[in-house]
Design a protein around this motif. Structure first.
Motif, PDB file in Angstrom:
ATOM      1  N   GLY A  39       0.819  -1.201   0.000  1.00  0.00           N
ATOM      2  CA  GLY A  39       0.000   0.000   0.000  1.00  0.00           C
ATOM      3  C   GLY A  39       0.856   1.255   0.000  1.00  0.00           C
ATOM      4  N   GLY A  40       0.309   2.331  -0.500  1.00  0.00           N
ATOM      5  CA  GLY A  40       1.041   3.598  -0.519  1.00  0.00           C
ATOM      6  C   GLY A  40       1.043   4.290   0.833  1.00  0.00           C
ATOM      7  N   ASN A  41       2.056   5.087   1.088  1.00  0.00           N
ATOM      8  CA  ASN A  41       2.133   5.832   2.344  1.00  0.00           C
ATOM      9  C   ASN A  41       1.116   6.972   2.350  1.00  0.00           C
ATOM     10  N   GLY A  42       0.641   7.314   3.537  1.00  0.00           N
ATOM     11  CA  GLY A  42      -0.283   8.428   3.661  1.00  0.00           C
ATOM     12  C   GLY A  42       0.443   9.764   3.589  1.00  0.00           C
ATOM     13  N   GLY A  43      -0.268  10.794   3.239  1.00  0.00           N
ATOM     14  CA  GLY A  43       0.309  12.130   3.173  1.00  0.00           C
ATOM     15  C   GLY A  43       0.573  12.700   4.555  1.00  0.00           C
ATOM     16  N   SER A  44       1.585  13.531   4.681  1.00  0.00           N
ATOM     17  CA  SER A  44       1.957  14.157   5.947  1.00  0.00           C
ATOM     18  C   SER A  44       1.475  15.610   5.978  1.00  0.00           C
ATOM     19  N   VAL A  45       1.465  16.183   7.169  1.00  0.00           N
ATOM     20  CA  VAL A  45       1.077  17.579   7.341  1.00  0.00           C
ATOM     21  C   VAL A  45       2.308  18.359   7.803  1.00  0.00           C
ATOM     22  N   TRP A  46       2.658  19.403   7.060  1.00  0.00           N
ATOM     23  CA  TRP A  46       3.821  20.231   7.349  1.00  0.00           C
ATOM     24  C   TRP A  46       3.383  21.667   7.612  1.00  0.00           C
ATOM     25  N   ALA A  47       4.262  22.409   8.267  1.00  0.00           N
ATOM     26  CA  ALA A  47       4.096  23.859   8.405  1.00  0.00           C
ATOM     27  C   ALA A  47       5.353  24.518   7.863  1.00  0.00           C
ATOM     28  N   GLU A  48       5.177  25.597   7.112  1.00  0.00           N
ATOM     29  CA  GLU A  48       6.309  26.287   6.489  1.00  0.00           C
ATOM     30  C   GLU A  48       6.133  27.785   6.619  1.00  0.00           C
ATOM     31  N   ALA A  49       7.219  28.464   6.995  1.00  0.00           N
ATOM     32  CA  ALA A  49       7.208  29.924   7.087  1.00  0.00           C
ATOM     33  C   ALA A  49       7.489  30.503   5.706  1.00  0.00           C
ATOM     34  N   VAL A  50       6.630  31.416   5.269  1.00  0.00           N
ATOM     35  CA  VAL A  50       6.757  31.992   3.929  1.00  0.00           C
ATOM     36  C   VAL A  50       6.753  33.515   4.016  1.00  0.00           C
ATOM     37  N   GLU A  51       7.229  34.140   2.950  1.00  0.00           N
ATOM     38  CA  GLU A  51       7.218  35.604   2.860  1.00  0.00           C
ATOM     39  C   GLU A  51       5.833  36.098   2.454  1.00  0.00           C
ATOM     40  N   GLY A  52       5.579  37.363   2.738  1.00  0.00           N
ATOM     41  CA  GLY A  52       4.351  37.986   2.256  1.00  0.00           C
ATOM     42  C   GLY A  52       3.156  37.843   3.176  1.00  0.00           C
ATOM     43  N   LEU A  53       3.308  37.180   4.313  1.00  0.00           N
ATOM     44  CA  LEU A  53       2.207  37.035   5.261  1.00  0.00           C
ATOM     45  C   LEU A  53       2.568  37.735   6.559  1.00  0.00           C
ATOM     46  N   ASN A  54       1.619  38.422   7.159  1.00  0.00           N
ATOM     47  CA  ASN A  54       1.857  39.064   8.457  1.00  0.00           C
ATOM     48  C   ASN A  54       0.679  38.878   9.399  1.00  0.00           C
ATOM     49  N   THR A  55      -0.186  37.918   9.093  1.00  0.00           N
ATOM     50  CA  THR A  55      -1.333  37.628   9.948  1.00  0.00           C
ATOM     51  C   THR A  55      -1.770  36.186   9.718  1.00  0.00           C
ATOM     52  N   LEU A  56      -2.511  35.644  10.673  1.00  0.00           N
ATOM     53  CA  LEU A  56      -3.026  34.279  10.572  1.00  0.00           C
ATOM     54  C   LEU A  56      -4.494  34.268  10.159  1.00  0.00           C
ATOM     55  N   ILE A  57      -4.936  35.320   9.472  1.00  0.00           N
ATOM     56  CA  ILE A  57      -6.351  35.464   9.153  1.00  0.00           C
ATOM     57  C   ILE A  57      -6.863  34.313   8.297  1.00  0.00           C
ATOM     58  N   ASP A  58      -6.000  33.702   7.467  1.00  0.00           N
ATOM     59  CA  ASP A  58      -6.449  32.592   6.619  1.00  0.00           C
ATOM     60  C   ASP A  58      -6.968  31.422   7.440  1.00  0.00           C
ATOM     61  N   THR A 109      11.187  31.088  12.618  1.00  0.00           N
ATOM     62  CA  THR A 109      11.682  32.467  12.638  1.00  0.00           C
ATOM     63  C   THR A 109      12.391  32.864  11.347  1.00  0.00           C
ATOM     64  N   GLU A 110      12.517  31.952  10.381  1.00  0.00           N
ATOM     65  CA  GLU A 110      13.193  32.270   9.131  1.00  0.00           C
ATOM     66  C   GLU A 110      12.365  31.771   7.962  1.00  0.00           C
ATOM     67  N   VAL A 111      12.465  32.481   6.852  1.00  0.00           N
ATOM     68  CA  VAL A 111      11.733  32.094   5.649  1.00  0.00           C
ATOM     69  C   VAL A 111      12.240  30.734   5.162  1.00  0.00           C
ATOM     70  N   GLY A 112      11.321  29.851   4.849  1.00  0.00           N
ATOM     71  CA  GLY A 112      11.682  28.528   4.342  1.00  0.00           C
ATOM     72  C   GLY A 112      11.782  27.446   5.402  1.00  0.00           C
ATOM     73  N   GLN A 113      11.719  27.821   6.666  1.00  0.00           N
ATOM     74  CA  GLN A 113      11.745  26.808   7.718  1.00  0.00           C
ATOM     75  C   GLN A 113      10.502  25.934   7.632  1.00  0.00           C
ATOM     76  N   ARG A 114      10.710  24.617   7.787  1.00  0.00           N
ATOM     77  CA  ARG A 114       9.608  23.662   7.729  1.00  0.00           C
ATOM     78  C   ARG A 114       9.669  22.748   8.948  1.00  0.00           C
ATOM     79  N   VAL A 115       8.512  22.298   9.380  1.00  0.00           N
ATOM     80  CA  VAL A 115       8.445  21.368  10.491  1.00  0.00           C
ATOM     81  C   VAL A 115       7.341  20.360  10.204  1.00  0.00           C
ATOM     82  N   LEU A 116       7.613  19.095  10.527  1.00  0.00           N
ATOM     83  CA  LEU A 116       6.643  18.026  10.321  1.00  0.00           C
ATOM     84  C   LEU A 116       5.711  17.974  11.527  1.00  0.00           C
ATOM     85  N   LEU A 117       4.427  18.193  11.276  1.00  0.00           N
ATOM     86  CA  LEU A 117       3.441  18.213  12.352  1.00  0.00           C
ATOM     87  C   LEU A 117       2.776  16.854  12.549  1.00  0.00           C
TER      88      LEU A 117
END
Length: 343
Positions: A39-58, A109-117
Protein backbone atom coordinates in the motif's frame (compact mmCIF):
# COMPACT_ATOMS: atom_id res chain seq x y z
CA UNK A 1 -7.05 42.75 6.05
CA UNK A 2 -7.84 41.92 9.64
CA UNK A 3 -5.04 41.11 12.06
CA UNK A 4 -5.15 37.69 13.73
CA UNK A 5 -2.29 36.39 15.84
CA UNK A 6 -3.81 33.25 17.39
CA UNK A 7 -5.57 30.37 15.66
CA UNK A 8 -6.65 26.85 16.58
CA UNK A 9 -6.11 24.25 13.86
CA UNK A 10 -7.13 20.62 13.53
CA UNK A 11 -4.84 18.43 11.43
CA UNK A 12 -4.74 14.78 10.42
CA UNK A 13 -2.20 12.92 8.34
CA UNK A 14 -3.27 10.32 5.81
CA UNK A 15 -3.42 6.63 6.63
CA UNK A 16 -1.33 4.11 4.75
CA UNK A 17 -2.98 1.94 2.12
CA UNK A 18 -3.52 -1.77 2.78
CA UNK A 19 -1.33 -4.41 1.19
CA UNK A 20 -2.78 -6.63 -1.50
CA UNK A 21 -3.25 -10.40 -1.48
CA UNK A 22 -2.81 -11.48 -5.09
CA UNK A 23 -1.32 -14.38 -7.04
CA UNK A 24 0.16 -14.36 -10.49
CA UNK A 25 -2.27 -15.79 -13.01
CA UNK A 26 -0.93 -16.18 -16.54
CA UNK A 27 -1.43 -18.72 -19.23
CA UNK A 28 1.24 -21.42 -19.27
CA UNK A 29 2.67 -20.14 -15.94
CA UNK A 30 2.08 -22.73 -13.29
CA UNK A 31 2.42 -21.76 -9.63
CA UNK A 32 3.07 -18.11 -10.44
CA UNK A 33 3.35 -17.25 -6.77
CA UNK A 34 2.28 -14.16 -4.82
CA UNK A 35 2.46 -10.78 -6.50
CA UNK A 36 0.42 -8.50 -4.21
CA UNK A 37 1.87 -5.00 -4.01
CA UNK A 38 2.36 -2.79 -0.96
CA UNK A 39 0.00 0.00 0.00
CA UNK A 40 1.04 3.60 -0.52
CA UNK A 41 2.13 5.83 2.34
CA UNK A 42 -0.28 8.43 3.66
CA UNK A 43 0.31 12.13 3.17
CA UNK A 44 1.96 14.16 5.95
CA UNK A 45 1.08 17.58 7.34
CA UNK A 46 3.82 20.23 7.35
CA UNK A 47 4.10 23.86 8.40
CA UNK A 48 6.31 26.29 6.49
CA UNK A 49 7.21 29.92 7.09
CA UNK A 50 6.76 31.99 3.93
CA UNK A 51 7.22 35.60 2.86
CA UNK A 52 4.35 37.99 2.26
CA UNK A 53 2.21 37.03 5.26
CA UNK A 54 1.86 39.06 8.46
CA UNK A 55 -1.33 37.63 9.95
CA UNK A 56 -3.03 34.28 10.57
CA UNK A 57 -6.35 35.46 9.15
CA UNK A 58 -6.45 32.59 6.62
CA UNK A 59 -6.85 30.12 9.47
CA UNK A 60 -10.04 31.83 10.66
CA UNK A 61 -11.86 30.56 7.57
CA UNK A 62 -10.29 27.11 7.41
CA UNK A 63 -9.33 25.24 10.56
CA UNK A 64 -9.32 21.61 9.35
CA UNK A 65 -6.45 20.21 7.29
CA UNK A 66 -6.61 16.50 6.41
CA UNK A 67 -3.98 14.88 4.21
CA UNK A 68 -5.02 12.15 1.79
CA UNK A 69 -4.51 8.47 2.55
CA UNK A 70 -2.35 6.18 0.44
CA UNK A 71 -3.97 3.88 -2.10
CA UNK A 72 -4.11 0.12 -1.46
CA UNK A 73 -1.63 -2.14 -3.19
CA UNK A 74 -2.62 -4.03 -6.34
CA UNK A 75 -1.75 -7.22 -8.14
CA UNK A 76 1.18 -7.61 -10.49
CA UNK A 77 3.47 -6.16 -7.78
CA UNK A 78 1.93 -2.68 -8.12
CA UNK A 79 2.42 -0.35 -5.15
CA UNK A 80 -0.40 2.00 -4.25
CA UNK A 81 -0.05 5.74 -4.83
CA UNK A 82 1.31 7.83 -1.96
CA UNK A 83 -1.09 10.40 -0.53
CA UNK A 84 -0.36 14.08 -1.15
CA UNK A 85 1.15 16.13 1.67
CA UNK A 86 -0.49 19.28 3.06
CA UNK A 87 1.61 22.36 3.84
CA UNK A 88 0.32 25.03 6.23
CA UNK A 89 1.84 28.32 5.07
CA UNK A 90 2.34 30.64 8.04
CA UNK A 91 4.02 34.03 8.57
CA UNK A 92 7.61 34.25 9.76
CA UNK A 93 7.60 34.40 13.56
CA UNK A 94 4.85 31.84 14.09
CA UNK A 95 5.03 29.55 17.09
CA UNK A 96 3.36 26.15 16.83
CA UNK A 97 2.00 25.06 20.20
CA UNK A 98 0.49 21.78 21.34
CA UNK A 99 -3.13 21.47 22.42
CA UNK A 100 -2.20 22.16 26.06
CA UNK A 101 -1.26 25.73 24.96
CA UNK A 102 2.08 25.43 26.76
CA UNK A 103 4.32 23.00 24.87
CA UNK A 104 6.08 24.71 21.96
CA UNK A 105 6.44 22.29 19.05
CA UNK A 106 8.36 24.65 16.76
CA UNK A 107 9.25 28.31 16.33
CA UNK A 108 9.51 29.36 12.69
CA UNK A 109 11.68 32.47 12.64
CA UNK A 110 13.19 32.27 9.13
CA UNK A 111 11.73 32.09 5.65
CA UNK A 112 11.68 28.53 4.34
CA UNK A 113 11.74 26.81 7.72
CA UNK A 114 9.61 23.66 7.73
CA UNK A 115 8.45 21.37 10.49
CA UNK A 116 6.64 18.03 10.32
CA UNK A 117 3.44 18.21 12.35
CA UNK A 118 1.87 14.84 11.56
CA UNK A 119 3.62 12.02 9.69
CA UNK A 120 1.56 9.96 7.28
CA UNK A 121 0.99 6.28 8.04
CA UNK A 122 3.14 3.65 6.33
CA UNK A 123 1.53 1.49 3.70
CA UNK A 124 0.91 -2.17 4.52
CA UNK A 125 2.94 -4.99 2.98
CA UNK A 126 1.41 -7.09 0.24
CA UNK A 127 1.57 -10.87 0.36
CA UNK A 128 4.62 -10.80 -1.91
CA UNK A 129 6.64 -9.56 1.08
CA UNK A 130 5.73 -12.65 3.14
CA UNK A 131 6.99 -15.23 0.68
CA UNK A 132 9.63 -17.53 2.17
CA UNK A 133 11.26 -20.79 1.28
CA UNK A 134 8.75 -22.62 3.46
CA UNK A 135 5.73 -20.46 2.70
CA UNK A 136 5.52 -20.17 -1.07
CA UNK A 137 1.92 -18.99 -1.21
CA UNK A 138 1.23 -16.59 1.70
CA UNK A 139 -2.40 -15.50 1.89
CA UNK A 140 -1.88 -12.54 4.22
CA UNK A 141 -1.15 -8.84 3.89
CA UNK A 142 -0.75 -6.01 6.37
CA UNK A 143 -3.20 -3.16 6.76
CA UNK A 144 -1.76 0.33 6.47
CA UNK A 145 -0.95 2.39 9.56
CA UNK A 146 -3.51 4.93 10.61
CA UNK A 147 -2.80 8.64 10.30
CA UNK A 148 -2.03 10.97 13.20
CA UNK A 149 -4.77 13.33 14.34
CA UNK A 150 -3.99 16.26 16.60
CA UNK A 151 -5.03 19.78 17.55
CA UNK A 152 -2.48 22.59 17.53
CA UNK A 153 -2.36 26.33 18.14
CA UNK A 154 -0.65 28.84 15.86
CA UNK A 155 0.60 31.96 17.64
CA UNK A 156 2.21 34.79 15.74
CA UNK A 157 4.96 36.88 17.30
CA UNK A 158 6.07 39.65 15.00
CA UNK A 159 9.75 39.83 14.10
CA UNK A 160 11.04 43.28 15.09
CA UNK A 161 14.32 44.72 16.36
CA UNK A 162 12.78 47.34 18.64
CA UNK A 163 9.41 47.61 20.34
CA UNK A 164 7.35 50.57 21.54
CA UNK A 165 5.62 50.41 24.92
CA UNK A 166 3.73 53.01 26.91
CA UNK A 167 0.33 54.15 28.08
CA UNK A 168 -2.41 54.93 25.56
CA UNK A 169 -1.89 58.32 23.91
CA UNK A 170 1.81 58.40 24.81
CA UNK A 171 2.58 59.14 21.16
CA UNK A 172 3.79 55.71 20.02
CA UNK A 173 1.92 55.70 16.71
CA UNK A 174 2.99 59.29 16.00
CA UNK A 175 6.60 58.33 16.63
CA UNK A 176 6.35 55.30 14.30
CA UNK A 177 4.74 57.39 11.56
CA UNK A 178 7.41 60.10 11.93
CA UNK A 179 10.33 57.66 11.66
CA UNK A 180 9.07 55.17 9.05
CA UNK A 181 6.69 54.75 6.13
CA UNK A 182 4.15 53.02 8.35
CA UNK A 183 0.81 54.79 8.57
CA UNK A 184 -0.87 53.71 11.81
CA UNK A 185 -4.11 55.32 12.89
CA UNK A 186 -3.48 58.48 14.95
CA UNK A 187 -6.13 60.30 17.00
CA UNK A 188 -6.51 62.27 20.24
CA UNK A 189 -8.28 59.53 22.20
CA UNK A 190 -6.95 56.42 24.00
CA UNK A 191 -6.63 53.01 22.33
CA UNK A 192 -6.37 54.39 18.83
CA UNK A 193 -4.04 51.50 18.04
CA UNK A 194 -5.98 48.24 18.20
CA UNK A 195 -3.50 45.91 16.46
CA UNK A 196 0.32 45.86 16.27
CA UNK A 197 2.03 47.82 13.48
CA UNK A 198 5.47 47.38 11.94
CA UNK A 199 7.69 50.00 10.38
CA UNK A 200 11.21 50.06 8.92
CA UNK A 201 13.19 52.86 10.56
CA UNK A 202 16.33 54.38 9.06
CA UNK A 203 19.11 56.31 10.82
CA UNK A 204 22.60 57.19 9.53
CA UNK A 205 22.29 54.75 6.63
CA UNK A 206 21.20 51.86 8.84
CA UNK A 207 17.77 50.29 9.07
CA UNK A 208 15.89 48.29 11.67
CA UNK A 209 12.31 47.14 12.22
CA UNK A 210 10.18 48.69 14.94
CA UNK A 211 6.91 47.34 16.35
CA UNK A 212 4.13 49.45 17.84
CA UNK A 213 1.60 47.67 20.06
CA UNK A 214 -1.63 48.91 21.67
CA UNK A 215 -1.12 50.90 24.85
CA UNK A 216 -1.09 49.31 28.29
CA UNK A 217 -3.02 50.52 31.30
CA UNK A 218 -2.85 49.60 34.96
CA UNK A 219 -4.29 46.12 35.38
CA UNK A 220 -3.56 45.06 31.80
CA UNK A 221 -2.15 41.77 33.11
CA UNK A 222 -5.62 41.13 34.57
CA UNK A 223 -7.36 41.84 31.26
CA UNK A 224 -8.18 45.53 31.63
CA UNK A 225 -8.26 47.61 28.48
CA UNK A 226 -6.91 45.48 25.67
CA UNK A 227 -4.95 43.48 28.24
CA UNK A 228 -1.41 42.29 27.62
CA UNK A 229 -2.32 39.99 24.72
CA UNK A 230 -0.12 41.95 22.30
CA UNK A 231 3.01 41.99 24.47
CA UNK A 232 4.05 38.73 22.80
CA UNK A 233 4.86 40.78 19.69
CA UNK A 234 7.73 42.57 21.43
CA UNK A 235 9.20 39.46 23.10
CA UNK A 236 11.64 38.99 20.21
CA UNK A 237 12.81 42.62 20.23
CA UNK A 238 16.37 43.40 21.20
CA UNK A 239 15.38 46.64 22.93
CA UNK A 240 12.23 48.39 24.13
CA UNK A 241 11.53 52.10 23.76
CA UNK A 242 9.38 53.28 26.67
CA UNK A 243 7.59 56.47 25.69
CA UNK A 244 6.19 58.59 28.51
CA UNK A 245 3.71 61.42 27.92
CA UNK A 246 5.50 64.57 29.02
CA UNK A 247 2.23 66.47 29.41
CA UNK A 248 1.04 64.12 32.15
CA UNK A 249 1.12 65.48 35.71
CA UNK A 250 1.74 61.94 37.05
CA UNK A 251 4.74 61.13 34.93
CA UNK A 252 6.53 58.88 37.45
CA UNK A 253 3.33 56.97 38.19
CA UNK A 254 2.81 56.45 34.46
CA UNK A 255 6.34 55.07 34.17
CA UNK A 256 5.90 52.65 37.09
CA UNK A 257 2.56 51.46 35.69
CA UNK A 258 4.17 50.20 32.49
CA UNK A 259 7.12 48.63 34.32
CA UNK A 260 4.70 46.85 36.66
CA UNK A 261 2.74 45.41 33.75
CA UNK A 262 5.93 44.20 32.03
CA UNK A 263 7.00 42.45 35.23
CA UNK A 264 3.52 40.95 35.70
CA UNK A 265 3.64 39.58 32.15
CA UNK A 266 6.61 37.41 33.13
CA UNK A 267 9.27 35.84 30.98
CA UNK A 268 12.29 37.87 29.93
CA UNK A 269 10.34 40.92 28.77
CA UNK A 270 10.96 42.95 31.93
CA UNK A 271 14.70 42.21 31.72
CA UNK A 272 15.14 43.44 28.15
CA UNK A 273 17.19 46.61 27.59
CA UNK A 274 14.95 49.66 27.78
CA UNK A 275 15.38 53.20 26.58
CA UNK A 276 13.14 55.78 28.26
CA UNK A 277 12.06 58.96 26.51
CA UNK A 278 9.75 61.84 27.38
CA UNK A 279 7.50 62.60 24.42
CA UNK A 280 5.50 65.71 23.48
CA UNK A 281 8.15 68.16 24.72
CA UNK A 282 6.84 70.69 22.17
CA UNK A 283 3.94 71.26 24.59
CA UNK A 284 6.19 71.93 27.61
CA UNK A 285 8.19 74.94 28.72
CA UNK A 286 11.84 74.53 29.66
CA UNK A 287 11.27 74.59 33.42
CA UNK A 288 8.50 71.99 33.39
CA UNK A 289 10.50 69.76 31.07
CA UNK A 290 13.58 69.92 33.31
CA UNK A 291 11.55 69.11 36.44
CA UNK A 292 9.72 66.17 34.91
CA UNK A 293 12.83 64.81 33.25
CA UNK A 294 14.72 64.79 36.55
CA UNK A 295 11.79 63.06 38.27
CA UNK A 296 11.71 60.41 35.55
CA UNK A 297 15.48 59.87 35.71
CA UNK A 298 15.17 59.29 39.43
CA UNK A 299 12.32 56.80 38.95
CA UNK A 300 14.03 54.91 36.12
CA UNK A 301 17.53 55.02 37.56
CA UNK A 302 19.05 55.91 34.20
CA UNK A 303 19.23 58.57 31.49
CA UNK A 304 16.04 59.85 29.88
CA UNK A 305 15.77 61.23 26.34
CA UNK A 306 13.57 64.17 25.39
CA UNK A 307 11.78 64.18 22.05
CA UNK A 308 8.74 65.28 20.11
CA UNK A 309 7.08 62.99 17.60
CA UNK A 310 5.31 65.95 16.00
CA UNK A 311 8.23 68.31 15.45
CA UNK A 312 10.94 65.63 15.20
CA UNK A 313 13.11 67.22 17.87
CA UNK A 314 15.28 64.69 19.71
CA UNK A 315 14.21 61.76 17.50
CA UNK A 316 17.63 61.14 15.84
CA UNK A 317 19.30 60.78 19.26
CA UNK A 318 16.66 58.23 20.32
CA UNK A 319 17.05 56.24 17.09
CA UNK A 320 20.85 56.16 17.44
CA UNK A 321 20.52 54.85 21.00
CA UNK A 322 18.09 52.15 19.81
CA UNK A 323 20.37 51.07 16.97
CA UNK A 324 23.37 50.90 19.32
CA UNK A 325 21.44 48.54 21.62
CA UNK A 326 20.30 46.41 18.67
CA UNK A 327 23.81 45.99 17.25
CA UNK A 328 25.12 45.18 20.73
CA UNK A 329 22.52 42.44 21.19
CA UNK A 330 23.26 40.99 17.76
CA UNK A 331 26.99 40.90 18.47
CA UNK A 332 26.41 39.08 21.78
CA UNK A 333 24.12 36.58 20.07
CA UNK A 334 26.73 35.82 17.38
CA UNK A 335 29.44 35.34 19.99
CA UNK A 336 27.22 32.93 21.93
CA UNK A 337 26.46 30.98 18.76
CA UNK A 338 30.14 30.86 17.83
CA UNK A 339 29.73 32.99 14.73
CA UNK A 340 32.01 35.79 13.56
CA UNK A 341 31.78 39.00 15.51
CA UNK A 342 31.35 42.23 13.58
CA UNK A 343 31.24 45.74 15.01
Amino acid sequence: MKFLDLAKVYIRSGGGGSGCVSFRREKFVEFGGPDGGDGGNGGSVWAEAVEGLNTLIDFRYQQHFFAKSGQPGMGSQRTGKTGDDIVLKVPVGTEIIDEDEETVIADLTEVGQRVLLAKGGNGGWGNMQFKTATNRAPARANPGQEGVERTIWLRLKLIADAGLVGLPNAGKSTFLAATSNARPKIADYPFTTLVPNLGVVGIDGHEFVMADIPGLIEGASEGRGLGDQFLAHVERCAVLLHLVDGTSSTITKDYRTIIGELEAYGGTLADKPRITAINKIDALDAKTLSTRRKALEKASGGPVFSMSGVTGKGIPEVLRALYAEITGERAEAEVEEGGPWQP
